[in-house]
Write a protein that holds these residues in place. Structure first.
Motif, PDB file in Angstrom:
ATOM      1  N   MET A 164       0.837  -1.212  -0.045  1.00  0.00           N
ATOM      2  CA  MET A 164      -0.052   0.040   0.075  1.00  0.00           C
ATOM      3  C   MET A 164       0.821   1.303  -0.229  1.00  0.00           C
ATOM      4  O   MET A 164       1.898   1.277   0.899  1.00  0.00           O
ATOM      5  N   THR A 165       0.524   2.141  -1.003  1.00  0.00           N
ATOM      6  CA  THR A 165       1.408   3.368  -0.808  1.00  0.00           C
ATOM      7  C   THR A 165       0.704   4.364  -0.087  1.00  0.00           C
ATOM      8  O   THR A 165      -0.166   4.242   0.420  1.00  0.00           O
ATOM      9  N   LEU A 174      -7.051  -1.632  -5.543  1.00  0.00           N
ATOM     10  CA  LEU A 174      -6.596  -2.444  -4.261  1.00  0.00           C
ATOM     11  C   LEU A 174      -7.901  -3.175  -3.674  1.00  0.00           C
ATOM     12  O   LEU A 174      -7.462  -4.290  -3.453  1.00  0.00           O
ATOM     13  N   LEU A 175      -8.842  -2.316  -3.405  1.00  0.00           N
ATOM     14  CA  LEU A 175      -9.955  -2.837  -2.742  1.00  0.00           C
ATOM     15  C   LEU A 175     -10.636  -3.798  -3.743  1.00  0.00           C
ATOM     16  O   LEU A 175     -11.218  -4.939  -3.146  1.00  0.00           O
ATOM     17  N   MET A 211     -11.841  -9.686  -4.959  1.00  0.00           N
ATOM     18  CA  MET A 211     -11.844 -10.655  -6.120  1.00  0.00           C
ATOM     19  C   MET A 211     -10.898 -11.978  -5.454  1.00  0.00           C
ATOM     20  O   MET A 211     -11.422 -12.786  -5.718  1.00  0.00           O
ATOM     21  N   GLU A 212     -10.089 -11.693  -4.982  1.00  0.00           N
ATOM     22  CA  GLU A 212      -8.871 -12.652  -4.806  1.00  0.00           C
ATOM     23  C   GLU A 212      -9.415 -13.505  -3.473  1.00  0.00           C
ATOM     24  O   GLU A 212      -9.222 -14.755  -3.286  1.00  0.00           O
ATOM     25  N   HIS A 213      -9.947 -12.854  -2.421  1.00  0.00           N
ATOM     26  CA  HIS A 213     -10.305 -13.430  -1.016  1.00  0.00           C
ATOM     27  C   HIS A 213     -11.736 -13.767  -1.093  1.00  0.00           C
ATOM     28  O   HIS A 213     -11.999 -14.704   0.015  1.00  0.00           O
ATOM     29  N   ALA A 251     -13.199  -3.554 -10.561  1.00  0.00           N
ATOM     30  CA  ALA A 251     -13.407  -4.825 -10.403  1.00  0.00           C
ATOM     31  C   ALA A 251     -13.544  -5.198 -11.721  1.00  0.00           C
ATOM     32  O   ALA A 251     -12.944  -6.194 -12.275  1.00  0.00           O
ATOM     33  N   ALA A 252     -14.457  -4.306 -12.606  1.00  0.00           N
ATOM     34  CA  ALA A 252     -14.621  -4.791 -13.749  1.00  0.00           C
ATOM     35  C   ALA A 252     -13.414  -4.855 -14.905  1.00  0.00           C
ATOM     36  O   ALA A 252     -13.221  -5.771 -15.833  1.00  0.00           O
TER      37      ALA A 252
END
Length: 605
Positions: free
Chosen positions: A1-2, A486-487, A492-494, A534-535
């Protein structure tokens, strides 16, 4: 995270916390978030206020003015007279009222639609001998459902459309929301009509003509030689117990005593702050031979102004023999909010008195004339019906009584409706953009005097305009900083495991949950960048994801704070905070179950 991502997350979390806390108005929180983004460098100074010129903001302002014109000319009342059957049973009455509320809110401000139909709902409840809450909650939920069906139905739809335009796909058209929105709204209205209204808690009232607005707080003065003089507070409270009333404070020599000692002996001119049911209020005052403080002050004011030639004083004298009592509900956009009775010049300007305040959220024991009025308060006013009506119009209050349908000029009503339909048609067929079409409608209203020039700016809900104008650059900072990406990647991953159908469902549920506790326009502004990211990461069209955000932001059914219409019915329905989920939760489940497959069918990924 920046660092930039951490900064925008911190600002968003703080803003959401303040939205939910409700200590400050939404526009104040949004403006604070914008300035914080500017100070830390997330939003360039030259772009800080570009959101106020955004087409979505202009469209919202214009629709509010056009909605006011429809109300003022009587166009909506004419429609209500024709569509709501006067002698129907419970199911048909609820279906007609809820359906009409949904229809109106598709094309006008849904708070205005509810305010117009609320007196009719109370009249229906009285005729059917039903608790008013069982009519009011279906009506409120119907107006919320109707907002999701068109581009102009609710501000979140305009916000979602603007993000689609920024993405490069162009804005949504006027009726792009209708295939899914109408299906969900129809199913919701049908569910409410057949079953849902039965889930609304019964808040019984004394009789059908008088609904439960909670206990009033009013002030009464101990008369010289009266029954109460010389008695202790304990003795007074024993008498009040029979009327389900109590003394919550007293004032002696301008000193307010909260929870005074029961052994204190009352003296002449002591002022008691009494909490009582509105039906028992007169009996309480008569039994203890107490003088209503507002009436005493009004009498003294009349004596002081006996020889005053001021027109307002003359008006008061002329109406003095025609005084009546009427309850007014304070709307969310009322200019009374945050003001006291003493600061509104009730007597000198309107020749009316504030006798009592009913407040469901919490109880105030300050002096009545200095108590700050809040959204959803019910005010017991005394004066002529004409004067109280003028005050209600000026300050944005709803009379909670059956009222005659008054159409000042049928020609004006038809003209206002025709201009509104032309503006909708121009936007729907792409002849003009939504902002230009509705701005042209506002200009026509002004030129034809359908809305007085002084009322144009009063009709606009400025806190909503400031909220939208401030949050649009903040939402842009979410995208430019990479926070939205990031969100979206975390979702999507978790949670979704890369499944687009699960992502659509998650976006809908998360947006719906947030909108139950914070402003729906703010919710849409926060969730749209996440939907677009997300799209992009999934490589699919963003339309279904954006539409999921739009529907979720328009479905605030679990709490009285999620939507202004929920707040508006809190006091008149006698509701508590936990009453809404009983109908709201099944309705939200129905919305999710129906809208997800509809979204995937109408807007394929």
């Amino acid at each position: 995270m920046t660092l930039e991502q951490g900064q925008i997350f911190a600002i968003l979390v703080a803003s959401m916390g303040l939205f939910i806390w409700g200590r400050w108005r939404h526009d104040v929180v949004a403006l604070g978030a914008l300035l914080a983004c500017v100070i830390v460098g997330l939003v360039p100074e030259r772009e800080a206020f570009t959101g106020f010129g955004h087409p979505a903001v202009i469209t919202v302002a214009c629709v509010l003015v056009l909605s006011y014109g429809l109300q003022r000319t009587g166009a909506v009342n004419r429609l209500a007279l024709r569509l709501i059957p006067s002698g129907s049973g419970v199911l048909l009455s609820i279906a007609a009222l809820t359906g009409l509320g949904a229809l109106l809110s598709a094309f006008m401000n849904n708070v205005g639609a509810l305010a117009l139909l609320m007196p009719i709902a109370l009249q229906i409840a009285s005729r059917l001998e039903m608790p008013p809450g069982r009519i009011l909650m279906p009506l409120a939920f119907g107006t919320i459902l109707g907002g999701m069906t068109t581009l102009i139905g609710t501000p979140p739809n305009l916000i979602v459309s603007s993000f689609r335009a920024q993405h490069g796909d162009g804005p949504f058209a006027m009726f792009d929301f209708s295939p899914v929105g109408v299906a969900v709204a129809l199913a919701g209205v049908l569910f409410i009509t057949l079953l849902g209204w039965r889930l609304v808690p019964r808040r019984e009232v004394g009789n059908a003509a008088s609904f439960d607005t909670g206990h009033y707080l009013t002030e009464a003065r101990v008369k010289e030689g009266g029954v109460a003089q010389g008695k202790t507070l304990r003795e007074i409270e024993q008498l009040l117990d029979e009327a389900d009333a109590q003394v919550v404070a007293m004032v002696r020599n301008k000193l307010r005593l909260s929870a005074p000692n029961p052994r204190r002996v009352l003296q002449a001119d002591d002022v008691l702050v009494i909490e009582a049911d509105p039906e028992e209020l007169g009996e309480v005052l008569s039994q203890l031979d107490l003088l209503l403080e507002a009436a005493r002050e009004a009498e003294e004011a009349e004596q002081r102004e006996e020889h005053d030639n001021d027109k307002d004083a003359e008006k008061k004298d002329s109406n003095g023999d025609e005084r009546t009592l009427l309850e007014l509900l304070v709307k969310p956009d009322s200019s009374l909010i945050g003001r006291s009775a003493s600061s509104t010049r009730l007597r000198s300007r309107y020749a009316i008195n504030l006798l009592a305040i009913s407040r469901q959220s919490h109880r105030s024991i300050k002096r009545l004339r200095s108590t700050l009025i809040q959204n959803g308060d019910v005010l017991l006013m005394q004066g002529s019906a004409e004067d109280i009506g003028e005050f209600a119009n000026d300050y944005g209050c709803v009379p909670l009584a059956a009222r005659a349908i008054n159409i000042p000029d049928p020609r004006q009503a038809n003209l206002a409706l025709g201009i509104m339909l032309l503006a909708i048609a121009a936007a729907a067929f792409g002849l003009l953009s939504a902002a230009i079409a509705f701005a042209t409608g506002v200009l026509a209203y002004m030129l034809l005097r359908l809305v007085p020039l002084r009322a144009v700016y009063e009709a606009i809900d400025w806190p909503v305009i400031v909220l939208l104008g401030a949050l649009i650059p903040v939402a842009g900072a979410m995208s430019s900083s990479g926070a939205a990406d990031l969100l979206a990647r975390l979702l999507m991953e978790h949670l979704a495991q890369g499944n687009p159908i699960v992502i659509v469902t998650l976006l809908l549920v998360v947006t719906m949950t947030l909108s139950d506790f914070m402003n729906n326009a703010a919710t849409a502004a926060v969730m749209c960048p996440i939907a677009l990211s997300a799209a992009s990461q999934l490589g699919v069209s963003p339309d279904a994801l954006l539409m999921a955000v739009a529907i979720g932001a328009s479905c605030s059914f679990l709490t009285p704070i999620g939507h202004q219409n929920n707040t508006l019915i809190l006091s008149p329905g006698g509701f508590r905070f936990g009453d809404y989920w009983r109908l709201g939760l099944p309705l939200e489940i129905l919305v999710v179950a129906l809208s997800v497959p509809m979204l995937l069918w109408v807007w394929p990924l």
